[in-house]
Design a protein around this motif. Structure first.
Motif, PDB file in Angstrom:
ATOM      1  N   ASN A 238       0.833  -1.292  -0.081  1.00  0.00           N
ATOM      2  CA  ASN A 238       0.001   0.041  -0.071  1.00  0.00           C
ATOM      3  C   ASN A 238       0.882   1.186   0.079  1.00  0.00           C
ATOM      4  O   ASN A 238       0.627   2.344  -1.035  1.00  0.00           O
ATOM      5  N   VAL A 239       1.926   1.301   0.974  1.00  0.00           N
ATOM      6  CA  VAL A 239       2.757   2.490   1.117  1.00  0.00           C
ATOM      7  C   VAL A 239       4.278   2.068   0.964  1.00  0.00           C
ATOM      8  O   VAL A 239       4.489   0.762   1.217  1.00  0.00           O
ATOM      9  N   PRO A 240       5.026   2.953   0.571  1.00  0.00           N
ATOM     10  CA  PRO A 240       6.676   2.401   0.527  1.00  0.00           C
ATOM     11  C   PRO A 240       7.087   2.079   2.011  1.00  0.00           C
ATOM     12  O   PRO A 240       6.637   2.997   2.779  1.00  0.00           O
ATOM     13  N   MET A 336       7.072  -0.271  -6.027  1.00  0.00           N
ATOM     14  CA  MET A 336       6.240   0.285  -5.588  1.00  0.00           C
ATOM     15  C   MET A 336       6.153   1.831  -5.629  1.00  0.00           C
ATOM     16  O   MET A 336       5.250   2.703  -5.057  1.00  0.00           O
ATOM     17  N   ARG A 340       2.645   3.804  -5.710  1.00  0.00           N
ATOM     18  CA  ARG A 340       2.509   4.895  -4.692  1.00  0.00           C
ATOM     19  C   ARG A 340       2.284   6.250  -5.735  1.00  0.00           C
ATOM     20  O   ARG A 340       1.221   6.980  -5.152  1.00  0.00           O
ATOM     21  N   GLU A 341       2.925   6.443  -6.718  1.00  0.00           N
ATOM     22  CA  GLU A 341       2.574   7.681  -7.327  1.00  0.00           C
ATOM     23  C   GLU A 341       1.036   7.509  -8.017  1.00  0.00           C
ATOM     24  O   GLU A 341       0.102   8.542  -7.761  1.00  0.00           O
ATOM     25  N   SER A 343      -1.213   5.687  -6.520  1.00  0.00           N
ATOM     26  CA  SER A 343      -2.000   5.611  -5.231  1.00  0.00           C
ATOM     27  C   SER A 343      -2.333   7.118  -5.141  1.00  0.00           C
ATOM     28  O   SER A 343      -3.669   7.678  -4.672  1.00  0.00           O
ATOM     29  N   GLY A 375      -2.710   5.830   3.431  1.00  0.00           N
ATOM     30  CA  GLY A 375      -2.410   4.878   2.290  1.00  0.00           C
ATOM     31  C   GLY A 375      -3.760   5.291   1.251  1.00  0.00           C
ATOM     32  O   GLY A 375      -4.209   6.264   1.049  1.00  0.00           O
TER      33      GLY A 375
END
Length: 444
Positions: A238-240, A336, A340-341, A343, A375
Protein backbone atom coordinates in the motif's frame (compact mmCIF):
# COMPACT_ATOMS: atom_id res chain seq x y z
CA UNK A 1 -31.54 8.78 1.86
CA UNK A 2 -32.26 7.49 -1.62
CA UNK A 3 -33.38 10.56 -3.58
CA UNK A 4 -31.02 11.05 -6.53
CA UNK A 5 -29.22 14.39 -6.15
CA UNK A 6 -26.06 13.96 -8.21
CA UNK A 7 -24.20 17.23 -8.81
CA UNK A 8 -22.28 18.34 -11.90
CA UNK A 9 -19.12 16.47 -10.92
CA UNK A 10 -20.99 13.18 -10.67
CA UNK A 11 -23.73 13.41 -13.30
CA UNK A 12 -24.01 10.11 -15.19
CA UNK A 13 -22.52 10.47 -18.66
CA UNK A 14 -21.47 14.05 -17.91
CA UNK A 15 -18.05 15.69 -18.06
CA UNK A 16 -17.01 14.22 -14.71
CA UNK A 17 -17.44 10.65 -15.94
CA UNK A 18 -15.73 11.43 -19.23
CA UNK A 19 -12.82 12.96 -17.35
CA UNK A 20 -12.42 9.79 -15.30
CA UNK A 21 -12.52 7.58 -18.38
CA UNK A 22 -9.94 9.79 -20.09
CA UNK A 23 -7.63 9.50 -17.06
CA UNK A 24 -7.91 5.72 -17.23
CA UNK A 25 -7.09 5.77 -20.94
CA UNK A 26 -3.83 7.64 -20.19
CA UNK A 27 -2.86 5.32 -17.34
CA UNK A 28 0.08 2.97 -17.91
CA UNK A 29 0.46 1.50 -14.39
CA UNK A 30 -2.92 -0.08 -13.62
CA UNK A 31 -3.01 -3.89 -14.03
CA UNK A 32 -6.77 -4.28 -13.75
CA UNK A 33 -6.99 -6.61 -16.76
CA UNK A 34 -4.86 -9.14 -14.85
CA UNK A 35 -7.44 -9.47 -12.06
CA UNK A 36 -10.85 -11.12 -11.79
CA UNK A 37 -13.62 -8.62 -10.97
CA UNK A 38 -16.86 -9.85 -9.35
CA UNK A 39 -20.02 -9.10 -11.32
CA UNK A 40 -22.31 -6.33 -10.17
CA UNK A 41 -25.77 -7.20 -8.87
CA UNK A 42 -28.28 -7.50 -11.70
CA UNK A 43 -29.91 -4.18 -10.76
CA UNK A 44 -26.69 -2.16 -11.16
CA UNK A 45 -25.85 -0.24 -14.34
CA UNK A 46 -22.27 -1.50 -14.73
CA UNK A 47 -21.49 -5.19 -15.32
CA UNK A 48 -18.50 -5.31 -12.93
CA UNK A 49 -18.26 -3.98 -9.41
CA UNK A 50 -16.23 -0.92 -8.57
CA UNK A 51 -14.20 -2.73 -5.92
CA UNK A 52 -13.15 -0.70 -2.87
CA UNK A 53 -12.73 -3.54 -0.35
CA UNK A 54 -9.16 -4.51 -1.23
CA UNK A 55 -8.11 -3.39 2.25
CA UNK A 56 -10.13 -6.37 3.52
CA UNK A 57 -9.51 -8.90 0.74
CA UNK A 58 -7.67 -8.21 -2.49
CA UNK A 59 -8.91 -9.38 -5.86
CA UNK A 60 -7.70 -12.64 -7.40
CA UNK A 61 -4.95 -12.30 -10.02
CA UNK A 62 -5.78 -14.32 -13.12
CA UNK A 63 -2.41 -16.07 -12.86
CA UNK A 64 -3.19 -17.51 -9.43
CA UNK A 65 -5.32 -20.43 -10.59
CA UNK A 66 -2.60 -21.74 -12.92
CA UNK A 67 0.04 -21.40 -10.20
CA UNK A 68 -1.97 -23.47 -7.72
CA UNK A 69 -2.89 -26.07 -10.34
CA UNK A 70 0.78 -26.40 -11.29
CA UNK A 71 1.61 -27.38 -7.70
CA UNK A 72 -1.24 -29.91 -7.68
CA UNK A 73 0.11 -31.35 -10.94
CA UNK A 74 3.61 -31.62 -9.47
CA UNK A 75 2.18 -33.34 -6.40
CA UNK A 76 0.39 -35.84 -8.64
CA UNK A 77 3.46 -36.41 -10.82
CA UNK A 78 6.25 -36.46 -8.25
CA UNK A 79 4.63 -37.12 -4.85
CA UNK A 80 7.35 -36.84 -2.17
CA UNK A 81 10.04 -36.21 -4.78
CA UNK A 82 8.35 -32.88 -5.50
CA UNK A 83 10.38 -31.48 -2.63
CA UNK A 84 13.32 -31.56 -5.05
CA UNK A 85 11.83 -32.15 -8.53
CA UNK A 86 8.81 -29.85 -8.72
CA UNK A 87 9.06 -26.89 -11.09
CA UNK A 88 9.34 -24.81 -7.93
CA UNK A 89 10.92 -27.33 -5.52
CA UNK A 90 9.05 -27.45 -2.24
CA UNK A 91 11.99 -27.83 0.14
CA UNK A 92 13.38 -24.32 -0.53
CA UNK A 93 10.05 -22.90 -1.77
CA UNK A 94 9.87 -20.10 0.81
CA UNK A 95 13.32 -18.92 -0.21
CA UNK A 96 12.01 -18.22 -3.71
CA UNK A 97 9.72 -15.58 -2.23
CA UNK A 98 12.34 -13.96 -0.05
CA UNK A 99 13.89 -11.39 -2.38
CA UNK A 100 10.61 -9.98 -3.69
CA UNK A 101 9.19 -9.79 -0.15
CA UNK A 102 12.32 -8.05 1.10
CA UNK A 103 12.21 -5.49 -1.69
CA UNK A 104 8.56 -4.76 -0.95
CA UNK A 105 9.22 -3.89 2.70
CA UNK A 106 12.64 -2.28 2.29
CA UNK A 107 14.67 -5.03 3.90
CA UNK A 108 17.64 -7.28 3.22
CA UNK A 109 16.67 -10.79 2.07
CA UNK A 110 18.05 -12.39 5.21
CA UNK A 111 15.77 -10.16 7.31
CA UNK A 112 12.59 -11.44 5.67
CA UNK A 113 10.62 -14.66 5.71
CA UNK A 114 7.18 -15.63 4.36
CA UNK A 115 5.44 -17.84 6.90
CA UNK A 116 2.37 -18.53 9.04
CA UNK A 117 -0.40 -15.97 9.55
CA UNK A 118 -0.13 -12.41 10.83
CA UNK A 119 -1.14 -12.90 14.46
CA UNK A 120 0.88 -16.12 14.77
CA UNK A 121 3.91 -14.15 13.57
CA UNK A 122 3.20 -11.36 16.05
CA UNK A 123 3.13 -13.91 18.87
CA UNK A 124 6.41 -15.43 17.66
CA UNK A 125 7.95 -11.96 17.58
CA UNK A 126 6.65 -11.09 21.04
CA UNK A 127 8.03 -14.36 22.40
CA UNK A 128 11.42 -12.91 21.51
CA UNK A 129 11.02 -9.16 21.86
CA UNK A 130 8.54 -8.70 24.70
CA UNK A 131 10.64 -9.34 27.79
CA UNK A 132 9.02 -7.47 30.68
CA UNK A 133 11.36 -6.74 33.57
CA UNK A 134 11.17 -4.47 36.59
CA UNK A 135 9.06 -1.39 35.85
CA UNK A 136 9.52 -1.84 32.08
CA UNK A 137 6.48 -4.03 31.41
CA UNK A 138 4.03 -2.03 29.30
CA UNK A 139 2.97 -2.65 25.72
CA UNK A 140 2.03 0.47 23.77
CA UNK A 141 -0.64 0.17 21.07
CA UNK A 142 -3.11 2.56 19.45
CA UNK A 143 -6.65 2.71 20.80
CA UNK A 144 -7.99 1.95 17.31
CA UNK A 145 -5.74 -1.11 16.96
CA UNK A 146 -7.20 -4.02 15.03
CA UNK A 147 -8.96 -6.36 17.45
CA UNK A 148 -6.59 -9.28 16.79
CA UNK A 149 -3.64 -7.13 17.88
CA UNK A 150 -5.48 -6.17 21.06
CA UNK A 151 -6.21 -9.80 21.84
CA UNK A 152 -2.61 -10.78 21.12
CA UNK A 153 -0.94 -8.19 23.36
CA UNK A 154 -3.39 -8.73 26.20
CA UNK A 155 -2.78 -12.48 26.06
CA UNK A 156 0.97 -11.86 26.11
CA UNK A 157 0.57 -9.81 29.27
CA UNK A 158 -1.43 -12.62 30.89
CA UNK A 159 1.16 -15.15 29.70
CA UNK A 160 3.78 -13.23 31.68
CA UNK A 161 1.57 -13.10 34.77
CA UNK A 162 0.67 -9.44 34.33
CA UNK A 163 -2.63 -7.58 34.49
CA UNK A 164 -3.53 -6.74 30.85
CA UNK A 165 -5.56 -3.69 31.91
CA UNK A 166 -2.48 -2.17 33.50
CA UNK A 167 0.09 -3.53 31.05
CA UNK A 168 -1.48 -2.60 27.72
CA UNK A 169 -1.47 1.17 27.14
CA UNK A 170 -3.83 2.38 24.41
CA UNK A 171 -2.91 5.73 22.87
CA UNK A 172 -5.96 7.79 21.95
CA UNK A 173 -6.27 10.67 19.50
CA UNK A 174 -6.84 14.12 20.95
CA UNK A 175 -10.46 14.95 21.89
CA UNK A 176 -12.50 15.65 18.78
CA UNK A 177 -9.90 14.06 16.47
CA UNK A 178 -9.84 10.66 14.78
CA UNK A 179 -6.12 10.10 14.12
CA UNK A 180 -3.06 9.90 16.32
CA UNK A 181 -0.53 12.67 16.00
CA UNK A 182 3.09 11.61 15.70
CA UNK A 183 4.16 14.27 18.19
CA UNK A 184 1.78 12.82 20.79
CA UNK A 185 3.24 9.32 20.38
CA UNK A 186 6.78 10.69 20.58
CA UNK A 187 5.89 12.80 23.62
CA UNK A 188 4.40 9.79 25.42
CA UNK A 189 7.56 7.78 24.77
CA UNK A 190 9.72 10.63 26.03
CA UNK A 191 7.69 10.83 29.27
CA UNK A 192 6.76 7.19 29.86
CA UNK A 193 9.15 5.20 27.68
CA UNK A 194 11.07 3.90 30.70
CA UNK A 195 7.95 1.89 31.56
CA UNK A 196 7.39 0.57 28.02
CA UNK A 197 8.89 -2.78 27.02
CA UNK A 198 7.28 -2.96 23.57
CA UNK A 199 5.80 -0.52 21.08
CA UNK A 200 3.47 -2.32 18.65
CA UNK A 201 1.49 -0.06 16.33
CA UNK A 202 -0.21 -0.44 12.97
CA UNK A 203 1.71 1.12 10.10
CA UNK A 204 -1.53 2.15 8.39
CA UNK A 205 -4.55 2.23 10.66
CA UNK A 206 -7.28 -0.11 9.50
CA UNK A 207 -10.13 2.22 10.53
CA UNK A 208 -8.97 5.66 9.42
CA UNK A 209 -6.36 4.82 6.79
CA UNK A 210 -3.79 6.98 8.61
CA UNK A 211 -0.15 6.23 7.67
CA UNK A 212 1.85 6.64 10.86
CA UNK A 213 5.34 8.12 10.82
CA UNK A 214 7.14 4.82 11.26
CA UNK A 215 10.74 6.15 11.29
CA UNK A 216 10.00 8.95 13.77
CA UNK A 217 8.07 6.73 16.18
CA UNK A 218 10.62 3.92 15.87
CA UNK A 219 13.46 6.31 16.66
CA UNK A 220 11.60 7.65 19.70
CA UNK A 221 10.84 4.16 20.96
CA UNK A 222 14.37 2.91 20.56
CA UNK A 223 15.75 6.07 22.20
CA UNK A 224 13.57 5.27 25.19
CA UNK A 225 14.98 1.74 25.36
CA UNK A 226 11.90 0.00 23.96
CA UNK A 227 11.63 -2.72 21.37
CA UNK A 228 9.61 -1.43 18.42
CA UNK A 229 7.51 -3.64 16.17
CA UNK A 230 4.92 -2.87 13.51
CA UNK A 231 1.78 -4.54 12.24
CA UNK A 232 1.89 -3.82 8.50
CA UNK A 233 -1.35 -5.57 7.51
CA UNK A 234 -2.69 -2.40 5.87
CA UNK A 235 0.70 -0.97 4.90
CA UNK A 236 2.45 -3.67 2.89
CA UNK A 237 1.70 -3.30 -0.82
CA UNK A 238 0.00 0.00 0.00
CA UNK A 239 2.75 2.45 1.00
CA UNK A 240 6.54 2.50 0.53
CA UNK A 241 8.44 0.88 3.39
CA UNK A 242 12.11 0.92 4.44
CA UNK A 243 12.14 -1.29 7.51
CA UNK A 244 15.89 -1.87 7.65
CA UNK A 245 16.82 1.79 7.25
CA UNK A 246 14.13 2.83 9.72
CA UNK A 247 15.80 0.56 12.32
CA UNK A 248 12.60 -1.33 13.13
CA UNK A 249 13.16 -4.29 15.44
CA UNK A 250 10.50 -6.48 13.82
CA UNK A 251 7.38 -6.31 11.69
CA UNK A 252 4.68 -8.68 10.49
CA UNK A 253 2.04 -8.47 7.79
CA UNK A 254 -0.67 -10.46 6.08
CA UNK A 255 -0.86 -11.14 2.33
CA UNK A 256 -4.58 -11.19 1.65
CA UNK A 257 -5.32 -7.46 1.57
CA UNK A 258 -3.24 -5.28 -0.76
CA UNK A 259 -1.05 -8.26 -1.69
CA UNK A 260 -3.99 -10.12 -3.27
CA UNK A 261 -2.84 -13.61 -2.26
CA UNK A 262 -6.24 -14.97 -1.22
CA UNK A 263 -8.26 -15.45 1.97
CA UNK A 264 -6.08 -16.48 4.88
CA UNK A 265 -2.94 -16.24 2.71
CA UNK A 266 0.49 -16.98 4.15
CA UNK A 267 1.88 -13.93 5.93
CA UNK A 268 5.32 -12.38 6.19
CA UNK A 269 7.77 -11.27 8.83
CA UNK A 270 10.79 -8.96 9.18
CA UNK A 271 13.51 -9.19 11.81
CA UNK A 272 16.32 -6.63 11.74
CA UNK A 273 19.79 -7.88 10.87
CA UNK A 274 21.16 -7.02 14.31
CA UNK A 275 18.81 -9.63 15.76
CA UNK A 276 19.04 -12.38 13.15
CA UNK A 277 22.80 -12.61 13.74
CA UNK A 278 22.34 -13.10 17.50
CA UNK A 279 22.17 -16.88 18.15
CA UNK A 280 21.46 -16.37 21.85
CA UNK A 281 18.25 -14.40 21.34
CA UNK A 282 15.32 -16.34 22.86
CA UNK A 283 12.82 -17.61 20.34
CA UNK A 284 10.24 -20.33 19.86
CA UNK A 285 11.49 -22.88 17.35
CA UNK A 286 10.48 -25.77 15.14
CA UNK A 287 11.88 -27.99 12.40
CA UNK A 288 12.28 -25.24 9.84
CA UNK A 289 14.08 -22.97 12.34
CA UNK A 290 17.27 -24.98 12.09
CA UNK A 291 19.89 -24.90 9.35
CA UNK A 292 18.88 -26.71 6.16
CA UNK A 293 22.19 -28.55 5.77
CA UNK A 294 21.62 -30.68 8.88
CA UNK A 295 17.82 -30.58 9.10
CA UNK A 296 17.34 -34.18 8.00
CA UNK A 297 19.95 -35.49 10.42
CA UNK A 298 17.14 -35.16 12.98
CA UNK A 299 19.36 -33.76 15.69
CA UNK A 300 17.65 -32.90 18.99
CA UNK A 301 19.45 -29.55 19.28
CA UNK A 302 18.59 -26.55 17.11
CA UNK A 303 21.27 -24.90 15.01
CA UNK A 304 19.69 -21.49 14.25
CA UNK A 305 20.44 -19.84 10.93
CA UNK A 306 21.54 -16.18 10.82
CA UNK A 307 18.40 -15.12 8.98
CA UNK A 308 14.72 -14.50 9.77
CA UNK A 309 14.24 -18.22 8.98
CA UNK A 310 15.33 -18.89 12.56
CA UNK A 311 11.81 -17.85 13.61
CA UNK A 312 10.16 -20.18 11.10
CA UNK A 313 8.40 -23.07 12.80
CA UNK A 314 7.14 -25.41 10.12
CA UNK A 315 7.71 -26.39 6.52
CA UNK A 316 5.96 -24.05 4.06
CA UNK A 317 2.37 -24.78 2.92
CA UNK A 318 3.01 -24.96 -0.82
CA UNK A 319 -0.57 -24.71 -2.08
CA UNK A 320 -1.04 -21.56 0.00
CA UNK A 321 2.31 -20.07 -0.96
CA UNK A 322 1.77 -20.30 -4.72
CA UNK A 323 -0.61 -17.29 -4.74
CA UNK A 324 1.87 -15.30 -2.63
CA UNK A 325 4.60 -16.03 -5.16
CA UNK A 326 2.37 -14.78 -7.99
CA UNK A 327 1.47 -11.62 -6.08
CA UNK A 328 5.00 -10.72 -5.01
CA UNK A 329 6.21 -11.08 -8.59
CA UNK A 330 3.56 -8.61 -9.76
CA UNK A 331 4.69 -6.08 -7.17
CA UNK A 332 8.33 -6.62 -8.13
CA UNK A 333 7.48 -6.01 -11.79
CA UNK A 334 5.54 -2.81 -11.16
CA UNK A 335 7.47 -1.44 -8.19
CA UNK A 336 6.15 0.36 -5.14
CA UNK A 337 7.36 3.75 -6.38
CA UNK A 338 5.05 3.62 -9.39
CA UNK A 339 2.20 2.17 -7.35
CA UNK A 340 2.55 4.89 -4.72
CA UNK A 341 2.55 7.58 -7.40
CA UNK A 342 -0.63 6.13 -8.86
CA UNK A 343 -2.14 5.71 -5.39
CA UNK A 344 -1.60 9.38 -4.56
CA UNK A 345 -3.27 10.41 -7.82
CA UNK A 346 -6.15 7.94 -7.44
CA UNK A 347 -6.88 8.67 -3.78
CA UNK A 348 -6.47 12.39 -4.38
CA UNK A 349 -8.99 12.25 -7.22
CA UNK A 350 -11.46 10.35 -5.06
CA UNK A 351 -10.96 12.89 -2.27
CA UNK A 352 -11.70 15.76 -4.67
CA UNK A 353 -14.97 14.13 -5.69
CA UNK A 354 -15.96 13.19 -2.15
CA UNK A 355 -15.20 16.65 -0.79
CA UNK A 356 -17.93 18.00 -3.06
CA UNK A 357 -20.32 15.21 -2.09
CA UNK A 358 -19.87 15.47 1.70
CA UNK A 359 -20.02 19.28 1.75
CA UNK A 360 -23.79 19.38 2.35
CA UNK A 361 -24.48 15.79 3.41
CA UNK A 362 -24.27 13.95 6.76
CA UNK A 363 -20.91 12.44 5.76
CA UNK A 364 -17.41 13.23 7.03
CA UNK A 365 -14.01 12.14 5.70
CA UNK A 366 -12.00 11.02 8.76
CA UNK A 367 -8.81 10.03 6.90
CA UNK A 368 -6.00 12.63 7.07
CA UNK A 369 -6.14 15.21 4.27
CA UNK A 370 -2.34 15.23 3.94
CA UNK A 371 -1.52 12.66 1.22
CA UNK A 372 1.74 11.74 3.02
CA UNK A 373 -0.26 10.70 6.09
CA UNK A 374 -2.55 8.19 4.40
CA UNK A 375 -2.51 5.10 2.26
CA UNK A 376 -4.98 4.03 -0.43
CA UNK A 377 -8.05 4.56 1.73
CA UNK A 378 -10.65 7.18 2.55
CA UNK A 379 -12.96 6.49 5.48
CA UNK A 380 -16.33 8.18 5.73
CA UNK A 381 -18.26 8.66 8.95
CA UNK A 382 -21.96 8.34 8.30
CA UNK A 383 -24.62 10.21 10.27
CA UNK A 384 -24.27 12.36 13.34
CA UNK A 385 -21.16 10.83 14.93
CA UNK A 386 -20.02 7.74 16.77
CA UNK A 387 -22.88 5.59 17.97
CA UNK A 388 -25.56 7.27 15.90
CA UNK A 389 -24.88 6.07 12.37
CA UNK A 390 -24.42 2.31 12.66
CA UNK A 391 -27.57 1.33 10.81
CA UNK A 392 -27.11 4.07 8.24
CA UNK A 393 -23.50 3.05 7.52
CA UNK A 394 -24.44 -0.59 7.00
CA UNK A 395 -27.50 0.31 4.99
CA UNK A 396 -25.55 2.76 2.87
CA UNK A 397 -22.87 0.19 2.04
CA UNK A 398 -25.58 -2.29 1.10
CA UNK A 399 -27.26 0.18 -1.26
CA UNK A 400 -23.96 1.23 -2.82
CA UNK A 401 -23.40 -2.40 -3.77
CA UNK A 402 -26.92 -3.50 -4.59
CA UNK A 403 -28.01 -0.43 -6.57
CA UNK A 404 -24.73 0.86 -7.99
CA UNK A 405 -22.29 -2.06 -7.96
CA UNK A 406 -19.89 -0.14 -5.68
CA UNK A 407 -18.46 -2.60 -3.16
CA UNK A 408 -17.09 -0.98 0.01
CA UNK A 409 -17.13 -2.18 3.60
CA UNK A 410 -18.36 -1.03 7.00
CA UNK A 411 -16.53 -0.77 10.30
CA UNK A 412 -18.87 -0.33 13.22
CA UNK A 413 -20.32 1.80 14.49
CA UNK A 414 -20.49 4.32 11.67
CA UNK A 415 -17.61 4.15 9.15
CA UNK A 416 -17.69 3.18 5.47
CA UNK A 417 -14.21 2.53 4.05
CA UNK A 418 -13.28 3.08 0.41
CA UNK A 419 -9.90 1.72 -0.74
CA UNK A 420 -8.88 2.72 -4.30
CA UNK A 421 -6.19 0.05 -4.69
CA UNK A 422 -3.51 1.26 -7.14
CA UNK A 423 -2.85 -2.19 -8.59
CA UNK A 424 -6.34 -2.52 -10.08
CA UNK A 425 -8.77 0.29 -9.13
CA UNK A 426 -9.56 2.93 -11.76
CA UNK A 427 -10.44 6.60 -11.89
CA UNK A 428 -13.82 5.56 -13.24
CA UNK A 429 -14.30 3.39 -10.15
CA UNK A 430 -13.70 6.51 -8.05
CA UNK A 431 -16.22 8.46 -10.11
CA UNK A 432 -18.77 5.66 -9.66
CA UNK A 433 -18.29 5.72 -5.87
CA UNK A 434 -18.81 9.46 -5.64
CA UNK A 435 -21.78 9.30 -8.01
CA UNK A 436 -23.36 6.54 -5.95
CA UNK A 437 -22.86 8.41 -2.66
CA UNK A 438 -24.37 11.55 -4.15
CA UNK A 439 -27.39 9.53 -5.27
CA UNK A 440 -27.90 7.63 -2.03
CA UNK A 441 -27.27 10.32 0.61
CA UNK A 442 -29.57 13.32 0.50
CA UNK A 443 -28.22 16.79 1.37
CA UNK A 444 -28.90 17.88 4.94
Amino acid sequence: MSERTAGPATRTGGPGEQEALAADARDTTCRRAEFLLPPSPASARHPEVAYFAGNSLGLQPRATRAAVLAELDDWALHAVEGHHRAAHPWLPYHAELREDAATLVGAAPEETVVMNSLTVNLHLMMATFYRPEGERTRILIEDHAFSSDSYAVRSQAVHHGLDPDETVVRLRPRPGEDCLRTEDVVDHLAREGHRVALVLLGGVNYLTGEFLDIPAITAAGRAAGCRVGWDLAHAVGNVPLALHDWDVDFAAWCSYKYLNAGPGAVAGCFVHRRHVTDPDLPRLAGWWSTEQATRFEMRPELVPVPTADAWQISNPPILSMAPVRVSLRMFAETGMARLRERSLALTGYLETLLTEVVRDRPLEIVTPADPARRGAQLSLRVGGGAGSGAADAAGLADRLHRVHGVLADVRRPDVVRLAPVPMYSTFHDCWRAADALAAEVSPS
